[in-house]
Design a protein around this motif. Structure first.
Motif, short mmCIF file in Angstrom:
data_model
loop_
_atom_site.label_atom_id
_atom_site.label_comp_id
_atom_site.label_asym_id
_atom_site.label_seq_id
_atom_site.Cartn_x
_atom_site.Cartn_y
_atom_site.Cartn_z
N GLY A 17 0.62 -1.22 0.07
CA GLY A 17 -0.10 -0.01 0.10
C GLY A 17 0.96 1.21 -0.09
O GLY A 17 0.39 2.46 -0.13
N SER A 35 0.45 3.32 -3.25
CA SER A 35 -0.87 3.63 -3.76
C SER A 35 -1.22 4.95 -3.73
O SER A 35 -2.15 5.60 -4.57
CB SER A 35 -1.79 2.86 -2.90
OG SER A 35 -1.70 3.08 -1.48
N GLY A 59 -1.61 -1.99 -4.13
CA GLY A 59 -2.44 -1.88 -3.03
C GLY A 59 -2.23 -3.23 -2.03
O GLY A 59 -1.25 -3.59 -2.37
N ARG A 60 -2.85 -3.09 -0.93
CA ARG A 60 -2.60 -4.16 -0.01
C ARG A 60 -3.27 -5.42 -0.35
O ARG A 60 -4.44 -5.72 0.21
CB ARG A 60 -2.87 -3.87 1.38
CG ARG A 60 -2.28 -2.57 1.89
CD ARG A 60 -2.75 -2.08 3.41
NE ARG A 60 -1.81 -1.22 3.87
CZ ARG A 60 -0.64 -1.34 4.62
NH1 ARG A 60 -0.35 -2.32 4.78
NH2 ARG A 60 -0.25 0.01 5.17
#
Length: 351
Positions: free
Chosen positions: A74, A77, A86-87
């Motif tokens: 993340g 991002s 993202g995660r």
């Protein structure tokens, strides 16, 4: 800087390495006079220099397929809308290889290793990237690339490039100085796993507000037991990888480096100064390998301009040209496979 002929032996060594390195990318421009430099002409040159090996890549002919995933954290991002940052976990199909068109070349013949990756994003998009274990590219333009390929063409009498032609090329292209300085001290490593792989070309991360930030990236190894390759062993890289994966998955950190105003975004032959801001965007995990003639990377063209929303190419002329040459090489390889005996198949022609 003038290159004196008394340094021809050293120049030939570096020149041969540089020729293989340039082939590690394989790019083409459509504006070279007096004869237009087409993708077909470029791939012909790669093939002429390395010899024809039907069904194999015209470059990076010797390699191995790998697979795993990328674990985004993340942190990137905020700078890109690409889902890969993202995660989340993104499946990856990749390939390790050495430069050159000879699938039987000794692993220690060049100090460069390559990593090519295809990230399969959940929305159906893909991110493809081809990276090399070197910090800078020898030249800046397709025309210079072609001139270097011609200067590095093996002499039929010796099987090696002509030192005088290489010396003349380097004298005419001072932009090669950074690469030549690196090449003088580079040594073949004992493992794909301990290498850092750099994008070398620059790209843009694009955020939700459509702000573009110029970046380069690298896969930084988490393994720290690097060293020189074993003497007298021509095929140690794949065996080392198999042994390491038998013990545990192998990991790299994706490190993104941000340019500042004035940094050369469109010139792969120029290194950005140290101290630029970086972000670690996540971890690449490779947990299995496969033969190159039947593995999941076999039919992947690792075109570096295949990018998801949130990542955009820079205006570096090498990027579009790499894409064109990769496509031509891929078509050659697939056409040859149709005529190979039995079910034997090899990986794509360039990347």
């Amino acid at each position: 800087m003038k290159i004196r002929f008394r340094h021809a032996a050293r120049g030939a060594l570096i020149g041969g390495l540089a020729s293989v390195t340039v082939a590690a990318f394989g790019y083409v421009g459509g504006w070279l006079a007096p004869r237009r430099l087409t993708p077909q002409r470029l791939v012909d040159t790669l093939q002429d220099n390395a010899g024809l090996h039907p069904g194999y890549r015209r470059n990076h002919a010797k390699g191995v397929c790998v697979a795993g995933w990328f674990e985004g954290n993340g942190e990137a991002s905020a700078y890109s809308t690409a889902a890969v940052f993202g995660r989340s976990r993104t499946p990856v199909v990749g390939r390790f290889a050495i430069p050159g068109g000879n699938p039987y070349a000794p692993d220690g013949s060049v100090p460069i290793r390559s990593m090519a990756l295809r990230f399969n994003l959940p929305d159906g998009e893909q991110w493809r990237t081809g990276m090399n274990a070197m910090p800078v590219f020898p030249v800046s333009t397709p025309q210079a690339f072609y001139e270097q390929m011609m200067a590095g063409r093996p002499d039929p009498a010796t099987g090696k490039p002509d030192p005088a032609k290489l010396a003349a090329f380097f004298a005419a292209h001072p932009e090669t100085a950074a690469f030549r300085a690196w090449a003088r001290q580079a040594k073949p490593s004992a493992s794909y796993v301990t290498e850092r792989y750099d994008s070398i070309n620059a790209f843009y991360l694009v955020d939700a507000q459509e702000q573009r930030r110029a970046v380069r990236w690298a896969m930084v190894p988490q393994a720290t037991d690097g060293g020189p390759g074993p003497a007298g062993d021509a095929d140690y890289l794949a065996r080392d990888l198999e042994q390491r994966l038998g013990r545990a998955p192998q990991r790299w950190t994706l490190r993104i480096t941000f340019a500042v105003p004035g940094d050369p975004v469109d010139d792969a032959a120029r290194i950005w100064p140290a101290g630029r801001r970086t972000v670690d965007a996540g971890t690449l995990v490779i947990d299995r390998m496969q033969p190159q003639d039947s593995g999941s990377c076999r039919d992947v063209n690792y075109d570096p301009t295949v990018l998801p929303t949130g990542i955009a190419p820079s205006a570096d002329p090498l990027l579009a040209a790499r894409s064109a040459a990769y496509a031509d090489s891929y078509l050659r390889r697939t056409a040859e496979e149709a005529h190979l005996p039995g079910t034997a198949r090899a990986t794509e022609a360039t990347r």
